[in-house]
Design a protein around this motif. Structure first.
Motif, mmCIF file in Angstrom:
data_model
loop_
_atom_site.group_PDB
_atom_site.id
_atom_site.type_symbol
_atom_site.label_atom_id
_atom_site.label_comp_id
_atom_site.label_asym_id
_atom_site.label_seq_id
_atom_site.Cartn_x
_atom_site.Cartn_y
_atom_site.Cartn_z
ATOM 1 N N GLY A 109 0.613 -1.263 -0.365
ATOM 2 C CA GLY A 109 -0.115 -0.139 0.102
ATOM 3 C C GLY A 109 0.525 1.310 0.105
ATOM 4 O O GLY A 109 0.324 2.220 0.034
ATOM 5 N N LYS A 110 2.201 1.031 -0.310
ATOM 6 C CA LYS A 110 2.944 1.979 -0.177
ATOM 7 C C LYS A 110 3.382 2.536 -1.570
ATOM 8 O O LYS A 110 3.636 2.037 -2.491
ATOM 9 N N GLU A 154 6.270 1.068 -8.770
ATOM 10 C CA GLU A 154 5.406 -0.404 -8.937
ATOM 11 C C GLU A 154 5.839 -1.588 -9.420
ATOM 12 O O GLU A 154 5.513 -2.446 -9.129
ATOM 13 N N ALA A 155 6.214 -1.167 -10.572
ATOM 14 C CA ALA A 155 7.310 -1.983 -10.975
ATOM 15 C C ALA A 155 8.439 -3.039 -10.055
ATOM 16 O O ALA A 155 8.106 -3.736 -10.202
ATOM 17 N N TRP A 156 9.136 -2.635 -9.710
ATOM 18 C CA TRP A 156 9.821 -2.721 -8.593
ATOM 19 C C TRP A 156 8.835 -4.077 -7.236
ATOM 20 O O TRP A 156 9.417 -4.895 -6.976
ATOM 21 N N LYS A 157 8.126 -3.000 -6.887
ATOM 22 C CA LYS A 157 6.365 -3.678 -5.393
ATOM 23 C C LYS A 157 6.470 -5.510 -7.040
ATOM 24 O O LYS A 157 6.560 -6.025 -5.703
ATOM 25 N N ALA A 190 7.375 -11.468 -6.380
ATOM 26 C CA ALA A 190 7.568 -12.221 -8.010
ATOM 27 C C ALA A 190 9.345 -13.117 -7.366
ATOM 28 O O ALA A 190 9.071 -14.037 -7.185
ATOM 29 N N LEU A 191 9.107 -12.738 -5.821
ATOM 30 C CA LEU A 191 10.375 -13.577 -4.847
ATOM 31 C C LEU A 191 10.216 -14.517 -4.790
ATOM 32 O O LEU A 191 10.765 -15.981 -4.648
ATOM 33 N N ARG A 192 8.648 -14.508 -4.042
ATOM 34 C CA ARG A 192 7.791 -15.732 -3.206
ATOM 35 C C ARG A 192 8.072 -16.675 -4.596
ATOM 36 O O ARG A 192 8.080 -18.076 -4.064
ATOM 37 N N GLN A 193 7.741 -16.617 -5.793
ATOM 38 C CA GLN A 193 7.724 -17.664 -6.572
ATOM 39 C C GLN A 193 9.015 -18.298 -6.926
ATOM 40 O O GLN A 193 8.877 -19.396 -7.035
#
Ligand code: GTP
Length: 550
Positions: free
Chosen positions: A35-36, A94-97, A102-105
């Motif tokens: 949300g940041k 936003e792209a960075w977030k 995607a680190l979870r994947q």
């Protein structure tokens, strides 16, 4: 020593622990940015940077390669914003977030593929366990084999002769030798060239052994082939036995050493434990410290050969810690290896100027960690050995053997045990120099040094006390055993023949033995052994006498 299955199980358990922690770390990272917008506070960016830096550095060590790679990219982007927040745009953020999510994947993919599964840890064979040095001689010519066998046996080596590589392989599998002496050409074998056959043998065995190649003649291509095959020494077959024994000893000294002691300083406990286990599996004595302030105390108790320091620790920068350690004279020359990320260039330069020696770039593979530590520790040990060794013989220098003697006599008295010492002196050595020349005299001195080293135990110390005089310190040894040992050395030495320009000659030695039962301190013991030596000289030389009072 714990076997490799144990180490693999412990490493697998650590990986599981690390994976559990990763789940929390990822949750944490994502909750911080949830949300940041792009007007994010610098303090949060700074925390994100620290966590991503850690992830990137540690992930690869536990097989989370993709996660580590992606974390590094995210970390670099945050670093740019930390340096200049005005360049951060909403779309970029936003792209960075998204990439962070995607680190979870990446985690799931890496977790499904256990890089360590089925990977046996490389546990090196334990060399130097035989009571006498065991040499396997691979030589097809019976006469040469006979001569080499006889010569090496005189030095106390236990020699097994094999005519080819397959016989040698069976012999090695039956009992680990300490060294191989190999004829570089074995006609009739496939391959006939031993520099080709040796690497194949090592591959089948799964480990390497110290090797001396013997060739009819040495030219550059054969020298290079021997080096490529990993030969530790390359000599002609006409080399005299004492030179061969010297090279064998040199190789043994390189391999037969007390385990390297390594201290790891890293605030990440799981990662530090992984490094510790990996080094332990490779035969080293490794300990870890996770709070930098405990480093000096741990160094006092471990007396490490080498220190590994994480460069990036939240409470204490690794480079500052290195400087704080170097304030102590005793740790001035201790090798320090930093663990750091590849792109911390400024940090790396500062770290080197603070007295570090090398870098290991995170994520560090187990093999790279072990080999870097081994190479550095071996070099450090060699330098300190050279400083205490006599250059002609490689034995301890006068002052060092006197220090050893003082330590051992004090220990013997404290523990209520008996230790012995002997002074050994070549007989009529001046004549050798006068008749055969000074270089030949040096050769005789070196030969006696090799023989002493071969016949004495690991815990014994030998020093070159004067020109042709040697001091031998024998812990936990009574007078009768010392007399027997020295007399055996005397006999073997008297049987040796030296060749100079086709002419052969022999030389004898005399020795004096005294024990801690007869003296209270080192100077007293030295004087007693000396008196016994003079008795042996007076008695006609070529004999060993025991101190019986003045
Ligand atoms: N080649 C060689 N000779 C050395 C070295 N150090 C000392 N010497 C020689 O060793 C010889 C010792 O001679 P002496 O002390 O007279 O004793 P010795 O001839 O051995 O006679 P005894 O000890 O009485 O049996 C001297 O000639 C020294 O020059 C060395 O490093 N190399």
């Amino acid at each position: 020593m714990t076997d490799s299955t144990d180490f693999s199980a412990q490493l697998a358990a650590l990986r599981e622990q690390y994976a559990k922690r990763l789940v929390h770390t990822l949750d944490n990272l994502l909750s911080r940015v949830k949300g940041k917008g792009a007007d994010i506070a610098p303090i949060i960016l700074s925390e994100l940077h620290a966590d991503l830096h850690k992830l990137a550095g540690s992930g690869g060590t536990f097989g989370f390669f993709e996660l580590s790679r992606q974390a590094r990219i995210l970390e670099v982007a945050v670093k740019v914003w930390l340096d200049d927040l005005s360049v951060l745009e909403a779309a970029q953020w936003e792209a960075w977030k998204n990439d962070l999510s995607a680190l979870r994947q990446a985690f799931m993919t890496d977790a499904a593929f256990d890089a360590s599964a089925g990977k046996a840890l490389l546990v090196p064979p334990l060399l130097g366990q035989n009571e006498h040095v065991r040499v396997i001689l691979i030589e097809d010519e019976a006469l040469i084999a006979y001569e080499l066998n006889k010569g090496l046996s005189q030095f106390g080596y236990e020699v097994s002769h094999c005519a080819d590589f397959s016989a040698a392989e069976a012999e090695i599998r039956a009992g680990m030798p300490d060294v191989l002496v190999v004829d570089s050409m074995l006609p009739g074998q496939n391959p006939a060239d031993s520099t080709e056959a040796l690497p194949l043998l090592f591959e089948r065995l799964g480990y390497r052994l110290p090797t001396v190649f013997l060739a009819d003649r040495i030219d550059f291509p054969s020298r290079l082939a021997a080096a490529r095959a990993g030969g530790g020494a390359f000599l002609t077959k006409s080399t005299d036995i004492s030179t061969l024994a010297g090279r064998i000893e040199m190789l043994l000294r390189e391999h037969d050493h007390a385990p390297y002691r390594v201290l790891i300083v890293d605030d990440d406990e799981v990662l530090a434990e992984h490094y510790r286990l990996t080094l332990k599996a490779a035969g080293m004595l490794a300990e870890k410290v996770c709070r930098p302030e405990e480093t000096l105390a741990a160094m006092q108790s471990l007396n490490p050969d080498l220190l590994i320091i994480d460069l990036y620790m939240p409470d204490c920068n690794g480079a500052d810690l290195a400087l704080a350690i170097r304030y102590e004279d005793a740790w001035m020359s201790l090798p320090i290896i930093y663990l750091s990320a590849a792109d911390d260039l400024d940090e790396q330069i500062k770290a080197l100027s603070n007295g570090g020696d090398d870098f290991l770039t995170k994520p560090v593979s187990d093999a790279r960690l072990v080999s870097t530590v081994q190479v550095r520790a071996a070099r450090a040990r060699k330098v300190s050995e050279l400083m205490s060794q006599d250059s002609l013989t490689g034995l301890l220098k006068h002052s060092t053997i006197k220090d050893r003697l003082a330590i051992e006599i004090e220990r013997a008295h404290r523990q209520g045990k008996v230790m012995a010492m002997a002074m050994v002196d070549l007989d009529n050595f001046k004549q050798v120099n006068d008749t055969w020349g000074h270089p030949m005299g040096d050769q005789v001195i070196k030969t006696l040094a090799h023989l002493l080293r071969q016949r004495l135990r690991r815990q014994d110390s030998i020093g070159r006390y004067g020109g042709e005089e040697f001091a031998v310190v024998l812990p936990e040894c009574n007078a009768a055993d010392a007399m027997r040992l020295l007399d055996d050395i005397r006999q073997r030495f008297a049987e040796m023949r030296f060749i100079h320009e086709g002419q052969s000659f022999g030389i004898t030695l005399s020795a004096g033995v005294a024990t801690s039962k007869q003296c209270t301190d080192a100077p007293g013991l030295l004087a007693a052994a000396d008196a016994a030596l003079y008795k042996a000289k007076d008695g006609g030389r070529n004999q060993v006498c025991q101190f019986c009072g003045y």
